[in-house]
Design a protein around this motif. Structure first.
Motif, PDB file in Angstrom:
ATOM      1  N   ASP A 167       0.819  -1.219   0.000  1.00 32.36           N
ATOM      2  CA  ASP A 167       0.000   0.000   0.000  1.00 32.36           C
ATOM      3  C   ASP A 167       0.851   1.266   0.000  1.00 32.36           C
ATOM      4  N   ASP A 168       2.177   1.078   0.073  1.00 31.78           N
ATOM      5  CA  ASP A 168       3.012   2.268   0.227  1.00 31.78           C
ATOM      6  C   ASP A 168       3.687   2.711  -1.068  1.00 31.78           C
ATOM      7  N   ILE A 169       3.036   2.393  -2.204  1.00 29.23           N
ATOM      8  CA  ILE A 169       3.590   2.881  -3.483  1.00 29.23           C
ATOM      9  C   ILE A 169       3.006   4.281  -3.707  1.00 29.23           C
ATOM     10  N   ASN A 170       3.718   5.272  -3.182  1.00 30.64           N
ATOM     11  CA  ASN A 170       3.163   6.631  -3.214  1.00 30.64           C
ATOM     12  C   ASN A 170       4.000   7.611  -4.002  1.00 30.64           C
ATOM     13  N   ASP A 171       5.134   7.131  -4.517  1.00 30.36           N
ATOM     14  CA  ASP A 171       5.939   8.064  -5.305  1.00 30.36           C
ATOM     15  C   ASP A 171       6.423   7.382  -6.586  1.00 30.36           C
ATOM     16  N   LEU A 172       7.045   8.190  -7.423  1.00 29.35           N
ATOM     17  CA  LEU A 172       7.473   7.680  -8.727  1.00 29.35           C
ATOM     18  C   LEU A 172       8.478   6.544  -8.606  1.00 29.35           C
ATOM     19  N   GLU A 173       9.326   6.638  -7.583  1.00 27.03           N
ATOM     20  CA  GLU A 173      10.340   5.588  -7.407  1.00 27.03           C
ATOM     21  C   GLU A 173       9.664   4.236  -7.148  1.00 27.03           C
ATOM     22  N   GLY A 174       8.630   4.271  -6.302  1.00 26.03           N
ATOM     23  CA  GLY A 174       7.887   3.045  -5.984  1.00 26.03           C
ATOM     24  C   GLY A 174       7.166   2.512  -7.212  1.00 26.03           C
ATOM     25  N   LEU A 175       6.551   3.408  -7.949  1.00 26.76           N
ATOM     26  CA  LEU A 175       5.818   2.998  -9.151  1.00 26.76           C
ATOM     27  C   LEU A 175       6.777   2.420 -10.191  1.00 26.76           C
TER      28      LEU A 175
END
Ligand code: GRG
Length: 301
Positions: free
Chosen positions: A172-180
């Protein structure tokens, strides 16, 4: 400036689709036995009209090094089997719960969940059976065979496509471009990269050439995903073969939701130009792959 593809490319592309489809028909004959419903279900999705992009990418890279594609064809077909399995499973109620794929009811809508799960499993299994049996039959150098199969298995496993799907569903913590970027590199990018790499490995590319192919494919994979995100909003459901707006409906983090439509289109173009830049290092041999990048940039499905 990226111009459109040439007429020549359309012929090249269609010829490749036909070669892949013909080989897939040959490898996936329906056996007349008690379990023949499994072949029906596998072939329903396998021949539902996919673009064959991963297979054609592999053939295109291979053809930069060798002329006759007999030896690479089983690997290209295996990649399409793995890709199709992932789509069948992705559509299941336990995952994305999508009713349509490639313009037809999704596999579980047609055959039920149990058979859809088994058809996905069987396609994955068949992909590896095929690489082994044809690799031996075609007398492929055993080091190359092992290398190609290990690239494909790794890219579709927990450090590749399956890993990406896990991050997509459970983190659930994909909140920024790096995560995406991390998620998409695994979920969509990994098997696009391995398709290109296996073309290079079997074609006999040098280490330096393989690095260039890898950089190219990483950029193409990301561009492919961004285009997918854009099409989910601006695409035509009829051409796509599935309803649009499902990312937003499912609260999916996408490039468009994170950086907006305009910036996504800018990034898509930038990545395509960079991918083409890598290919230009190969000279004239890469003309059709360059066209493939342009085709994917402008695709409507
Ligand atoms: C179930 C292990 C498992 C993984 C599923 C790839 C994937 C992971 C899910 C698909 C979700 C999705 C639509 C991702 C966007 C990129 C993508 C794979 C699009 C479909 O590929 P195309 O456009 O499809 O090449 P065709 O039908 O042309 O083959």
């Amino acid at each position: 400036m990226i111009e459109g593809v040439t007429m020549d490319f359309n012929i090249w592309f269609k010829e490749k689709v036909d070669i892949v489809n013909k080989a897939l028909y040959k490898y996936c004959d329906i056996k007349e036995n008690k379990q023949n419903i499994i072949y029906e279900s596998m072939n329903y999705s396998l021949f539902a009209g996919g673009k064959r992009m991963r297979a054609i990418l592999m053939l295109g890279v291979y053809e930069m090094f060798k002329e006759d594609n007999t030896k690479v064809l089983p690997f290209a077909c295996s990649m399409e089997m793995i890709h199709t399995y992932s789509l069948i499973h992705d559509d299941l109620p336990a995952m994305d719960d999508d009713d349509f794929r490639r313009g037809k009811p999704s596999n579980h809508k047609k055959y039920g969940e149990a058979l859809a799960i088994l058809a996905g499993d069987a396609l994955l299994n068949k992909a590896f059976e095929l690489m082994l049996s044809e690799g031996i039959k075609l007398n492929i150098d055993k080091h190359l065979l092992i290398k190609a199969m290990s690239i494909i298995s790794e890219s579709s496993g927990t450090e590749g496509m399956i890993g990406g799907q896990v991050v997509d569903i459970f983190c659930d913590d994909i909140n920024d471009l790096e995560g995406l970027r991390y998620l998409q590199k695994l979920k969509t990018g990994a098997i696009i990269k391995s398709s290109a790499l296996v073309g290079g490995v079997l074609g006999g590319a040098s280490q330096k050439e393989l690095l260039l192919i890898e950089t190219f494919a990483n950029k193409l994979g990301l561009a492919f995903q961004i285009k997918d995100d854009i099409l989910d909003i601006e695409g035509d459901a009829k051409k796509l073969g599935k309803p649009i707006g499902s990312d937003q409906e499912n609260n999916k983090k996408t490039y468009v939701s994170m950086i907006g439509m305009e910036e996504s289109k800018r990034l898509l173009k930038k990545l395509t130009v960079e991918a083409i830049g890598c290919l230009e290092e190969f000279g004239d041999k890469s003309i059709q792959l360059i066209n493939l990048c342009k085709f994917l940039l402008n695709r409507e499905y």
